[in-house]
Design a protein around this motif. Structure first.
Motif, short mmCIF file in Angstrom:
data_model
loop_
_atom_site.label_atom_id
_atom_site.label_comp_id
_atom_site.label_asym_id
_atom_site.label_seq_id
_atom_site.Cartn_x
_atom_site.Cartn_y
_atom_site.Cartn_z
N CYS A 111 8.97 29.63 -32.85
CA CYS A 111 8.77 28.40 -33.26
C CYS A 111 9.15 28.37 -34.67
O CYS A 111 9.97 26.91 -34.75
CB CYS A 111 7.32 27.88 -32.85
N GLY B 73 1.65 23.51 -33.59
CA GLY B 73 2.59 24.15 -35.16
C GLY B 73 1.57 23.74 -36.47
O GLY B 73 2.28 24.37 -37.80
N GLY C 167 2.70 27.44 -32.98
CA GLY C 167 3.58 26.52 -32.39
C GLY C 167 3.92 26.13 -30.71
O GLY C 167 5.06 25.35 -30.26
N TYR D 109 4.66 31.89 -33.77
CA TYR D 109 5.20 31.49 -34.95
C TYR D 109 6.56 31.99 -35.29
O TYR D 109 7.04 30.84 -35.90
CB TYR D 109 3.90 32.65 -36.15
#
Length: 304
Positions: A233, A300, A259, A230
């Motif tokens: 990304c 995402g 993501g 997370y």
């Protein structure tokens, strides 16, 4: 439904075999390919043959495993022979090969890369093993300058995508991510094993592993891996491959919602067998179909 395009390479699905698991030989890689992996990652290979740590090298703990393999491998030239034996069949199955490499400095990484590049589709740089010692693994990945130098050196000789496997054992994984991407990394793999950790046998009063300590893998590290994906990304725009505790399609979907564009499966093979890739792909497909979604819809989505 699960076809995935990364770095202008089309993968038949986004569920890959992780480095260090069933990657010691070409026949092992082929077996994982036949069981549904979209790509297979080799054992991490170096310039010369390395015996690795003495047994015992792995112990099961609550929620996963501790392992201290010590990067055993036959050396890049010998390993290439393994890859040549399976090249045509892997192409027939449309399963890509990711070559994992390691070294103690940028010169070693570059030399291994030059040898392996003609035989793989993607290079994965192992700068994250927490128990390798001798200046290898996380000794590099915990230093943004060393990490950057390794990536730059490999990118200077590579005509295929270069992805970097990061360690969670850092103060700020975003900083390391930015460093390797600025050096030219085409993607990131997150995360390698957590730790190192230790198990002591209370009867012998000694650590169970011959190396005394090892890296933690398995289900227990999944929340940490998801958070790292997370964060990464949210920081860089290259594709990220999530790894750490994935045993079901729902685990894979969680990483994708954080993501990740794809996932790697390691110790999950122990829990669900060699056909875990087929099982995970089927579970992902069912999830998407039941909600009228596709892969792009969920990647995402938790950050939007």
């Amino acid at each position: 439904m699960l076809k995935t395009k990364l770095w202008n390479i089309e993968f038949k699905n986004p569920v890959f075999l992780a480095a260090g698991v069933m990657g010691e030989t070409g026949s092992a890689l082929k077996r994982m390919a036949k069981n549904g992996a979209g790509a297979v990652c080799t054992k991490s290979v170096g310039i010369e043959k390395k015996e690795g740590h003495k047994n015992p090298t792995m112990v099961e703990v609550e929620g996963g495993f501790l392992n201290a393999m010590g990067l055993p491998n036959p050396g890049v030239e010998e390993y290439i022979l393994e890859l040549e034996r399976i090249k045509s069949e892997m192409k027939r199955m449309n399963v890509k090969i990711i070559g994992s490499i390691y070294g103690k400095n940028e010169t070693e990484f570059q030399k291994v890369a030059e040898n392996l590049i003609p035989h793989v589709d993607v290079l994965e740089l192992n700068i994250s093993c927490p128990h390798a010692g001798g200046g290898y693994g996380s000794s590099i990945g915990q230093d943004k300058c060393l990490s950057k130098n390794v990536v730059s050196a490999v990118k200077s000789v590579s005509d295929i995508p270069v992805i970097v496997k990061l360690t969670p054992n850092v103060t700020d994984i975003k900083e390391i991510s930015n460093s390797v991407v600025n050096a030219g990394a085409d993607g990131i793999v997150a995360i390698n094993t957590l730790g190192p950790g230790m198990v002591i046998d209370i009867e012998s009063k000694k650590p169970v592993l011959a190396n005394k300590f090892g890296g933690m893998s398995g289900k227990a590290i999944k929340p940490i891996a998801v958070k790292n994906v997370y964060d990464i990304c949210s920081t860089v725009e290259v594709p990220v491959i999530g790894v750490g505790g994935i045993t079901t399609g729902y685990d894979a979907i969680e990483f994708m919602m954080a993501g990740a564009s794809g996932v790697q499966v390691g110790t999950g093979v122990y829990y669900r067998g060699y056909d875990i890739f087929q099982k995970i792909n089927q579970e992902i497909e069912e999830f998407l179909k039941n909600r009228d979604l596709n892969l792009k819809d969920i990647i995402g989505i938790s950050r939007k």
